[in-house]
Design an enzyme around this catalytic site. Structure first.
Site, PDB file in Angstrom:
ATOM      1  N   CYS B  13      19.915 -52.771  44.519  1.00 40.72           N
ATOM      2  CA  CYS B  13      20.951 -53.048  43.532  1.00 40.72           C
ATOM      3  C   CYS B  13      22.128 -53.787  44.160  1.00 40.72           C
ATOM      4  O   CYS B  13      23.025 -54.244  43.462  1.00 40.72           O
ATOM      5  CB  CYS B  13      21.419 -51.760  42.874  1.00 40.72           C
ATOM      6  SG  CYS B  13      20.155 -51.046  41.816  1.00 40.72           S
ATOM      7  N   ASP B  46      23.909 -48.598  29.899  1.00 38.87           N
ATOM      8  CA  ASP B  46      22.770 -48.811  30.793  1.00 38.87           C
ATOM      9  C   ASP B  46      21.594 -49.484  30.104  1.00 38.87           C
ATOM     10  O   ASP B  46      20.776 -50.117  30.736  1.00 38.87           O
ATOM     11  CB  ASP B  46      22.317 -47.462  31.356  1.00 38.87           C
ATOM     12  CG  ASP B  46      23.478 -46.701  31.965  1.00 38.87           C
ATOM     13  OD1 ASP B  46      24.089 -47.249  32.874  1.00 38.87           O
ATOM     14  OD2 ASP B  46      23.779 -45.594  31.506  1.00 38.87           O
TER      15      ASP B  46
END
Lengths: 262, 343
Positions: B13, B46
């Site tokens: 990430c 999200d």
């Protein structure tokens, strides 16, 4: 943050420095290379060259944790990070004249300050290297932190009847309302509120205290009523707020925690 | 053996395009095109949610990234665990997945991709997700991940918004995967790296399942934008601020040591640049702790906001499910000058 890369620094680097060229590499390689240089050349000046800011900051962090004194210079995209072991500065073998030449541009570490004061030079007190942030206003602060709440919530309050104090019961009933309200507004809340005997009536359907008890609970105070007592008053099935507990838990609270009985 | 991380400058990430770069661009995109859309990108959530019926909504998300570990099997596992995480963070159950693959042909020929797929499929199977297909292209830098679809009850969606003053914040997994994957590239802190891989392949499934038995006000998963970034998004959407305690943050073994010695990924500096204005650090919070606060997490834990009275019981239940480092990390409070305060 960056100092001027004067000829004095350049001379010191060329004369005494172990050069680690980490240009063209990305993190963590510059740190690893610097680490190796530290290990292979104890008590020596190490100079790491990097070509990006992230590597510069990481190498600097690493050198500082290893107790080195760091000077960093930027030229275009290239950074020259000079790292002096403390032993070297103490031994007074290096940079004679450099500290005197540019005292105000030095990173202000204790040792440099010591050395400077020995030589009669005033160095300004240390500026923080970390994040540059605004000071928050005073009104930003009055909120409980985790540790605060854990620490201050050591008290357990045991209420044995649904009024406060001895004397007039009527006055006591009014006082209970004020007491619970004040408690719910208190800066340091108790950990637990245990209701015993007559006090369990306060969680029954007819209680005038339900709202404030619920708000205490909302704020994290554990509310527990004695099961036998609820049974006795016929309230066990109609408890409006909080949990049901037993005498074992109550005894434990009295013996192991800071309990206040009212 | 092939060293996968050598193909990518930034892995996991940490290869996200930073919020400071994306923010403006995203604002120009249209939102809520349809009435059935329950959650779109406006709240920095999200995943997106679209309502199908009164009892069913679809949750959709996509996640893929470059290698952050050298072993292809574990790269696949981490990528899959991370891809389904967003569904759990919305309160949903993942059902189907589509594979996204960009890979150098030589690596495919060497069998690297099949190892990646083996790891990924093990994860999908363990959480009951059916792989429906995918798309692959040739690329110099390997990239791997999934678009995942899940189900959620339209009234039981967990969003960034909803955190209430007085709530406690609970984090289910330890921080520090960014530092430790950086350490891994230099062959440092092998025990810490192993724990990081373990946590990155721990599904957020059990954390979410425990959450459903408590009064969850808001939830998100902590990934590339760091704990600070995701806590800030939650606070902004909930119109609150929060106070976190640095010493209460769960951390991977050696994460702090790694940060101290400068094993700090570039994305940490990017996150700090983007978020520095919204985060207040008390003078007592050391530089290493601050770096962990901005550390980009890959497949990080869930961050929950729930009533204070349920906090301890919630953490206990999470621990019973094997999330041993789950912790209360702070409190939600009235909106202040900063979104996140760290003490």
């Amino acid at each position: 943050m960056m100092s001027m890369f004067t000829n004095e620094w350049k001379n010191a680097m060329e004369r005494d420095g172990i050069i680690v060229d980490a240009r063209g590499t990305l993190c963590p390689t510059p740190v690893i290379k610097t680490k190796k240089a530290f290990e292979d050349n104890p008590e020596q000046l190490i100079v790491t060259l990097v070509d990006n800011e992230v590597s510069q900051q990481n190498v600097e962090k690493f050198a500082k944790t290893k107790g080195y004194i760091v000077e960093c210079f930027q030229e275009g995209l290239d950074y020259t990070i000079m790292m002096f072991p403390k032993e070297m500065l103490k031994a007074d073998t290096l940079l004679e004249g450099v500290f005197e030449a540019k005292p105000n541009e030095l990173r202000r570490t204790e040792i440099i300050e010591d050395r400077a004061s020995e030589k009669g030079i005033t160095v300004k007190a240390g500026a923080p290297v970390a994040l540059d942030i605004k000071t928050p206003l005073l009104e930003d602060f009055p909120f409980p932190l985790v540790s605060n709440t854990e620490a201050s919530r050591s008290k357990v309050i045991i209420l044995t009847k649904d009024w406060i104090g001895n004397g007039s019961e009527e006055l006591g009933r009014n006082l209970m309302k004020t007491f619970l309200f004040s408690l719910s507004e208190a800066e340091q809340l108790p950990k637990k509120l245990i209701l015993l005997n007559g006090a369990v009536r306060m969680v029954g359907p007819a209680s005038p205290h339900l709202e404030v008890l619920a708000s205490l609970q909302e704020k994290g105070v554990i509310l527990e009523s004695c099961g036998i007592c609820l049974d006795y008053y016929g309230l066990k099935e109609v408890v409006q707020v909080g949990n049901i507990t037993n005498m074992f838990v109550i005894v434990e609270a009295l013996t192991k925690e800071a309990a206040v009985v009212l | 053996m092939v060293k996968l991380t050598e193909f990518a400058a930034k892995g996991g990430c940490a290869c996200k395009i930073g919020p400071h770069i994306l923010g403006e661009l995203l604002q120009t995109l249209p939102s809520k095109q349809k009435a059935e859309v329950l959650v779109d990108m406006s709240g920095s959530d999200d995943a997106g949610v679209i309502k199908i019926s009164d009892t069913l909504a679809l949750v959709q998300t996509v996640d893929f990234f470059t290698p952050l570990v050298d072993d292809p099997y574990w790269y696949g596992k981490i990528a899959a665990t991370n891809s389904v995480s967003d569904i759990y963070a919305m309160g949903g159950d993942p059902k189907t997945a589509l594979n996204i693959v960009a890979f150098p042909i030589p690596l495919v020929e060497q069998g690297v991709l099949s190892e990646v797929l083996r790891g990924a499929n093990e994860v999908l199977e363990s959480c009951g997700v059916a792989l429906l297909g995918g798309h692959s292209i040739e690329d110099e830098v390997p990239k791997f991940g999934f678009a995942v679809t899940g189900y959620v009850h339209p009234e039981k969606i967990w969003e960034n918004k909803g955190a209430l003053e007085g709530d406690v914040l609970v984090l289910t997994k330890p921080l520090g995967t960014g530092v430790l994957t950086t350490a891994a590239k230099g062959g440092l802190f092998p025990e810490g790296v192993e724990l990081a891989i373990q946590t990155m392949t721990t599904l957020n499934k059990s954390g979410a399942e425990v959450g459903r038995t408590f009064t969850i006000h808001a939830c998100t998963d902590v990934t590339g934008f760091s704990l600070m970034g995701h806590a800030r998004e939650m606070m902004k959407a909930s119109h609150c601020s929060c106070a976190l305690e640095a010493k209460a943050l769960p951390m991977l073994l050696y994460a702090l040591e790694g940060a101290e010695m400068g094993l700090v990924p570039a994305a940490t500096y990017g996150n700090r640049k983007a978020l520095g204005e919204s985060v207040f650090f008390d003078a007592g919070v050391s530089a290493a702790y601050q770096d962990i606060c901005f550390d980009p997490q890959t497949s990080g834990g869930l961050l929950f906001s729930l009533p204070a009275r349920e906090g301890e019981a919630f953490v206990e239940s999470l621990k019973e499910k094997g999330l041993y480092q789950a912790s209360i990390i702070g409190r939600v409070m009235t909106k202040g000058a900063y979104d996140v305060y760290v003490y």
